[in-house]
Enzyme design. Structure first.
Site, PDB file in Angstrom:
ATOM      1  N   GLY A 104     -14.430 -22.013 -46.520  1.00 49.75           N
ATOM      2  CA  GLY A 104     -13.621 -21.678 -47.684  1.00 49.75           C
ATOM      3  C   GLY A 104     -13.679 -20.211 -48.038  1.00 49.75           C
ATOM      4  N   GLY A 106     -15.039 -17.566 -49.556  1.00 53.57           N
ATOM      5  CA  GLY A 106     -16.310 -17.258 -50.196  1.00 53.57           C
ATOM      6  C   GLY A 106     -16.336 -15.934 -50.910  1.00 53.57           C
ATOM      7  N   ARG A 190      -4.837  -8.098 -49.777  1.00 56.60           N
ATOM      8  CA  ARG A 190      -4.253  -8.494 -48.497  1.00 56.60           C
ATOM      9  C   ARG A 190      -2.966  -9.277 -48.718  1.00 56.60           C
ATOM     10  NH1 ARG A 190      -8.008 -11.360 -44.077  1.00 56.60           N
ATOM     11  NH2 ARG A 190      -8.097 -13.073 -45.561  1.00 56.60           N
ATOM     12  N   ARG A 197      -5.073 -21.945 -42.104  1.00 55.44           N
ATOM     13  CA  ARG A 197      -5.818 -21.717 -40.881  1.00 55.44           C
ATOM     14  C   ARG A 197      -5.986 -23.023 -40.119  1.00 55.44           C
ATOM     15  NH1 ARG A 197      -9.243 -17.061 -42.596  1.00 55.44           N
ATOM     16  NH2 ARG A 197      -8.732 -16.629 -44.768  1.00 55.44           N
ATOM     17  N   ASP A 266     -11.436 -20.769 -38.112  1.00 56.79           N
ATOM     18  CA  ASP A 266     -11.085 -20.375 -39.479  1.00 56.79           C
ATOM     19  C   ASP A 266     -10.436 -19.007 -39.522  1.00 56.79           C
ATOM     20  OD1 ASP A 266     -14.003 -19.931 -38.799  1.00 56.79           O
ATOM     21  OD2 ASP A 266     -13.823 -18.553 -40.481  1.00 56.79           O
ATOM     22  N   ASN A 267     -10.395 -18.321 -38.381  1.00 55.42           N
ATOM     23  CA  ASN A 267      -9.687 -17.037 -38.275  1.00 55.42           C
ATOM     24  C   ASN A 267      -8.424 -17.163 -37.435  1.00 55.42           C
ATOM     25  OD1 ASN A 267     -11.762 -15.866 -39.747  1.00 55.42           O
ATOM     26  ND2 ASN A 267     -12.883 -15.212 -37.929  1.00 55.42           N
TER      27      ASN A 267
END
Length: 511
Positions: A104, A106, A190, A197, A266-267
């Site tokens: 998640g 973070g 960003r 993801r 997750d990326n």
């Protein structure tokens, strides 16, 4: 969730404020288990480092207002803009092959979404905005160096034509963060097509939450792949579309010598954008085994492994979608067969995209059977001779006019004869092309950059900012890499590879 809720702009009651934000909040309309609602944690003394004027204008925002005191308060997390409903997104992920069921956001807050002038919905996220329930003991903050690295490299990737998240702004916080040592804190704003993801789907799969996976799939379809909604099997069509975009994205990386460095699930973005610039780097001397990340001890995410890892990550996505596919296909067996069929398309899409790109880099605009072998032969000779990847292809733009212009390329090879024997075959192939030498060179210069954010230049810019509070090297490098295909007088040092004394062997994750 009704897919139509994302397919068109959501009406909000907030008036457009002086800053230009007119936030929409489609993700907060998903069930509460998808995220945690919380505001960013205020910082002591925010100061603006940079606003991306061109990006702000494209988003319909006023860059001058963003740079104002009120704007900096929002960009630092000290103030929540009207209409924003900040949240931290839940997701899981495989990190270096090991599954973590809860990761998640973070250290990030999704402020909301804006509809840009191109009609596309974009997320606005603060990164380094304080701890969340997903912080796992971390401080939720970011250091200035990694923030500026992501700013430089993501903007370079955008200028190179690679699908990517982008940097809207960077601010310092007036606070310090403790990493290996004490460092100045910062917050990055960003912009992304979304922050969905592969790991977001894994989060629900790990909990056997098929309803959650289906809702997420509907959201992804509406947000990124609306054409698949009308397919006979929309969820299979979604999987096909994500696989194709990822294959093309990684092919684009390979054509530029880019190494992501931490290709965890997750990326891996569902939208097909490059996301999460941690220990990323551009290769100089060509070698498929190149690794820069200090935490990649076994070369899992080496340059040459990136296509294989992308497929591995997409296989995890397919696994996470299996229960949804089973409902669509009628059985678990049919779902498994459908998923495997979808995954089997990846190698072909990747190789086709890479070969199309490699032809363009070599000035070949027709197709011949031996083109792939010709390109591979060059790459193998570059490996043996430690030839700089970017400069080799840029100087080929001149060499394409004839052997009289070979000196620049030859100088990059420890054995110039290795280039000479390859160039003979290349020129024989060029004779089959209908374009003139001038047209060919012009076209090649549009795909072979002069400037990339070379590692030693990035490190020098970050060091100046962190150690001396000198942002001039950052500004200068950002300007250069924002126009990568232009030959610009007086900027030769930005095009040259690092000397042995300047060489950067490792890059580091900013977490």
């Amino acid at each position: 969730m009704d897919r139509s809720a994302i397919a068109s702009p959501i009406t909000t009651t907030s008036d457009r404020q002086i800053l230009g934000f007119n936030f929409q909040n489609s993700y907060v309309q998903l069930p509460e288990r998808f995220y945690c609602r919380l505001d960013p944690t205020p910082v002591a003394a925010p100061r603006l480092v940079k606003v991306n004027v061109e990006l702000a204008q494209g988003l319909g925002l006023d860059p001058n207002a963003l740079a104002s005191e009120q704007g900096v308060e929002i960009l630092s997390g000290n103030r929540v803009a009207e209409g924003s409903q900040p949240l931290a997104i839940a997701y899981a992920g495989h990190q270096f092959g090991h599954f973590v069921p809860q990761l998640g956001d973070g250290r990030a807050n999704l402020l909301g979404e804006v509809m840009a002038r191109d009609g596309v919905r974009y997320d606005i996220q603060l990164k380094g905005s304080g701890p969340t329930p997903f912080s796992r003991g971390g401080d939720g903050r970011a250091a200035l160096g990694p923030v500026l690295r992501e700013y430089i490299v993501s903007e370079a990737m955008a200028a190179l034509g690679v699908p990517t998240t982008r940097a809207l702004a960077a601010v310092t916080t007036g606070e310090q963060v403790l990493r290996e040592r004490v460092l100045p804190g910062a917050v990055l704003t960003r912009v992304a097509a979304s922050h969905l993801r592969v790991g977001t789907f894994e989060y629900f799969a790990a909990r056997r939450d098929t309803e959650g996976a289906r809702i997420l799939a509907d959201y992804a379809i509406a947000r990124h792949y609306p054409d698949t909604a009308d397919a006979k099997n929309p969820y299979r069509a979604l999987l096909d579309a994500v696989i194709a975009r990822q294959a093309k994205l990684v092919a684009h990386w390979m054509l530029l010598g880019f190494i992501h460095g931490v290709m965890n699930t997750d990326n891996t973005s569902i939208s097909g954008e490059t996301i999460d610039y941690g220990p990323c780097a551009f290769m100089e001397a060509y070698d498929p085994a190149t690794v820069f990340s200090s935490i990649d001890h076994h070369g899992r995410y080496a340059y040459g492994n990136q296509p294989r890892i992308a497929l591995w990550n997409l296989t995890r996505l397919a696994e996470a979608l299996l229960p949804v596919l089973a409902q669509e296909e009628g059985s678990e067996e049919a779902a498994l067969a459908s998923a495997n069929e979808a995954l089997s398309a990846f190698p072909g899409v990747f190789e086709t995209s890479r070969l199309v790109g490699m032809r363009r880099k070599l000035g070949l605009f027709t197709e011949r059977e031996g083109d792939a072998a010709l390109a591979q032969d060059l790459l193998e000779r570059m490996t043996v001779n430690r030839a700089d990847f970017t400069l080799t292809f840029r100087r080929l733009c001149d060499a394409a006019a004839g052997p009289g212009n070979d000196s620049g390329v030859r100088a990059l090879f420890t054995d110039p004869g290795a280039y000479d024997s390859w160039a003979t075959k290349w020129r024989e192939r060029l004779k089959e092309e209908p374009t003139s030498a001038g047209e060919r060179a012009t076209a090649m210069r549009k795909v072979n950059p002069t400037f990339i954010p070379r590692n030693h230049l990035v490190e020098a810019a970050l060091n100046a900012a962190v150690e001396r509070q000198d942002l001039q090297p950052f500004e200068e490098l950002l300007d250069v890499v924002s126009r990568p295909y232009e030959d610009r007088p007086g900027l030769g040092r930005y095009a040259r590879p690092a000397s042995p004394e300047e060489s950067v062997a490792q890059t580091f994750c900013g977490t």
